[in-house]
Design a protein around this motif. Sequence first.
Motif, PDB file in Angstrom:
ATOM      1  N   GLN A  76       0.760  -1.213  -0.047  1.00 34.11           N
ATOM      2  CA  GLN A  76       0.186  -0.054   0.131  1.00 34.11           C
ATOM      3  C   GLN A  76       1.104   1.140   0.117  1.00 34.11           C
ATOM      4  OE1 GLN A  76      -2.149  -0.789   3.447  1.00 34.11           O
ATOM      5  NE2 GLN A  76      -4.008  -1.647   2.311  1.00 34.11           N
ATOM      6  N   VAL A  77       1.821   1.242   0.650  1.00 31.60           N
ATOM      7  CA  VAL A  77       2.707   2.398   0.755  1.00 31.60           C
ATOM      8  C   VAL A  77       3.371   2.540  -0.587  1.00 31.60           C
ATOM      9  CG1 VAL A  77       5.066   3.223   1.937  1.00 31.60           C
ATOM     10  CG2 VAL A  77       3.189   2.461   3.392  1.00 31.60           C
ATOM     11  N   GLN A  78       4.072   1.392  -1.034  1.00 33.36           N
ATOM     12  CA  GLN A  78       4.630   1.617  -2.294  1.00 33.36           C
ATOM     13  C   GLN A  78       3.643   2.178  -3.427  1.00 33.36           C
ATOM     14  OE1 GLN A  78       8.198   1.064  -3.114  1.00 33.36           O
ATOM     15  NE2 GLN A  78       8.049   1.021  -1.027  1.00 33.36           N
ATOM     16  N   GLN A  79       2.374   1.773  -3.437  1.00 33.77           N
ATOM     17  CA  GLN A  79       1.551   2.125  -4.440  1.00 33.77           C
ATOM     18  C   GLN A  79       1.183   3.661  -4.256  1.00 33.77           C
ATOM     19  OE1 GLN A  79       0.081   0.616  -6.925  1.00 33.77           O
ATOM     20  NE2 GLN A  79      -0.974   2.560  -7.662  1.00 33.77           N
ATOM     21  N   GLY A  80       0.970   4.100  -2.852  1.00 34.40           N
ATOM     22  CA  GLY A  80       0.760   5.465  -2.688  1.00 34.40           C
ATOM     23  C   GLY A  80       1.977   6.408  -3.082  1.00 34.40           C
ATOM     24  N   LEU A  81       3.101   5.876  -2.923  1.00 30.73           N
ATOM     25  CA  LEU A  81       4.347   6.641  -3.181  1.00 30.73           C
ATOM     26  C   LEU A  81       4.363   6.808  -4.632  1.00 30.73           C
ATOM     27  CD1 LEU A  81       7.017   5.241  -0.863  1.00 30.73           C
ATOM     28  CD2 LEU A  81       6.058   7.712  -0.689  1.00 30.73           C
ATOM     29  N   LEU A  82       4.137   5.900  -5.489  1.00 33.25           N
ATOM     30  CA  LEU A  82       4.063   5.693  -6.957  1.00 33.25           C
ATOM     31  C   LEU A  82       2.763   6.910  -7.323  1.00 33.25           C
ATOM     32  CD1 LEU A  82       4.720   4.560  -9.884  1.00 33.25           C
ATOM     33  CD2 LEU A  82       3.107   2.983  -9.357  1.00 33.25           C
ATOM     34  N   LEU A 108       8.908  17.587  -2.334  1.00 34.83           N
ATOM     35  CA  LEU A 108       7.912  16.720  -2.429  1.00 34.83           C
ATOM     36  C   LEU A 108       8.571  15.403  -3.050  1.00 34.83           C
ATOM     37  CD1 LEU A 108       4.937  15.416  -1.754  1.00 34.83           C
ATOM     38  CD2 LEU A 108       4.224  16.395  -4.182  1.00 34.83           C
ATOM     39  N   LEU A 109       8.889  15.470  -4.128  1.00 38.45           N
ATOM     40  CA  LEU A 109       9.755  14.360  -4.793  1.00 38.45           C
ATOM     41  C   LEU A 109      10.841  14.038  -4.035  1.00 38.45           C
ATOM     42  CD1 LEU A 109       9.628  15.561  -8.547  1.00 38.45           C
ATOM     43  CD2 LEU A 109       8.406  13.687  -7.525  1.00 38.45           C
ATOM     44  N   SER A 110      11.609  14.673  -3.433  1.00 41.05           N
ATOM     45  CA  SER A 110      12.781  14.292  -2.475  1.00 41.05           C
ATOM     46  C   SER A 110      12.162  13.559  -1.356  1.00 41.05           C
ATOM     47  CB  SER A 110      13.520  15.504  -1.970  1.00 41.05           C
ATOM     48  OG  SER A 110      14.610  15.255  -1.049  1.00 41.05           O
ATOM     49  N   ILE A 111      11.190  13.833  -0.863  1.00 40.28           N
ATOM     50  CA  ILE A 111      10.464  13.136   0.465  1.00 40.28           C
ATOM     51  C   ILE A 111       9.983  11.827  -0.371  1.00 40.28           C
ATOM     52  CG2 ILE A 111       8.546  13.155   2.159  1.00 40.28           C
ATOM     53  CD1 ILE A 111       8.982  16.088   2.096  1.00 40.28           C
ATOM     54  N   VAL A 112       9.703  11.877  -1.360  1.00 39.93           N
ATOM     55  CA  VAL A 112       9.092  10.491  -1.695  1.00 39.93           C
ATOM     56  C   VAL A 112      10.365   9.483  -2.028  1.00 39.93           C
ATOM     57  CG1 VAL A 112       8.198   9.322  -3.873  1.00 39.93           C
ATOM     58  CG2 VAL A 112       7.098  11.313  -2.870  1.00 39.93           C
ATOM     59  N   ASP A 113      11.548   9.956  -2.653  1.00 36.40           N
ATOM     60  CA  ASP A 113      12.620   9.177  -2.698  1.00 36.40           C
ATOM     61  C   ASP A 113      13.031   8.637  -1.549  1.00 36.40           C
ATOM     62  OD1 ASP A 113      12.789   9.791  -5.329  1.00 36.40           O
ATOM     63  OD2 ASP A 113      14.201  11.530  -5.321  1.00 36.40           O
ATOM     64  N   GLN A 114      13.165   9.453  -0.500  1.00 41.48           N
ATOM     65  CA  GLN A 114      13.788   9.252   0.792  1.00 41.48           C
ATOM     66  C   GLN A 114      12.809   8.072   1.288  1.00 41.48           C
ATOM     67  OE1 GLN A 114      13.855  12.851   2.989  1.00 41.48           O
ATOM     68  NE2 GLN A 114      15.860  13.177   2.399  1.00 41.48           N
ATOM     69  N   LEU A 115      11.415   8.245   1.372  1.00 44.27           N
ATOM     70  CA  LEU A 115      10.415   7.216   1.842  1.00 44.27           C
ATOM     71  C   LEU A 115      10.667   5.695   1.106  1.00 44.27           C
ATOM     72  CD1 LEU A 115       7.300   9.186   2.439  1.00 44.27           C
ATOM     73  CD2 LEU A 115       8.890   8.068   4.259  1.00 44.27           C
ATOM     74  N   GLU A 116      11.054   5.964  -0.263  1.00 39.58           N
ATOM     75  CA  GLU A 116      11.086   4.805  -1.062  1.00 39.58           C
ATOM     76  C   GLU A 116      12.473   4.129  -0.544  1.00 39.58           C
ATOM     77  OE1 GLU A 116       8.873   5.625  -5.188  1.00 39.58           O
ATOM     78  OE2 GLU A 116      10.826   6.079  -5.003  1.00 39.58           O
TER      79      GLU A 116
END
Length: 121
Positions: A76-82, A108-116
Amino acid sequence: MAKNLESSFLLDFYGSLLGEKQRRLFAQYYDDDLSLSEIADLEGMTRQGVRDAVKRAEHQLGEMEAKLGLARRFQQVQQGLLEIRQCAKGLEAVCGQDPEAAQTLDRLLSIVDQLEKTETE
């Protein structure tokens, strides 16, 4: 998700909670795609013994996922990040006109990168 892929996925999350031998037999069956007879020969066991161990591991992994839901939550987290990444990419053209908006989008994209990165470690 195909049964073999799902089983291997659950092994990645909960495999360390299985016994060493049970984990090895399960991995040989699902990850290495060996037959029960091939595993039995390698391990010096009966085919039925290997089958029982694999089925027991399947059941245990399924119970762990039902109780903890870590694999489902990860997906779910991976799908949300995508989805966030796709929405952000769609906004790039609009934000290009506004430096502050472009900076916020980059953040925002940097945060997504960090979370991934964190999710896959």
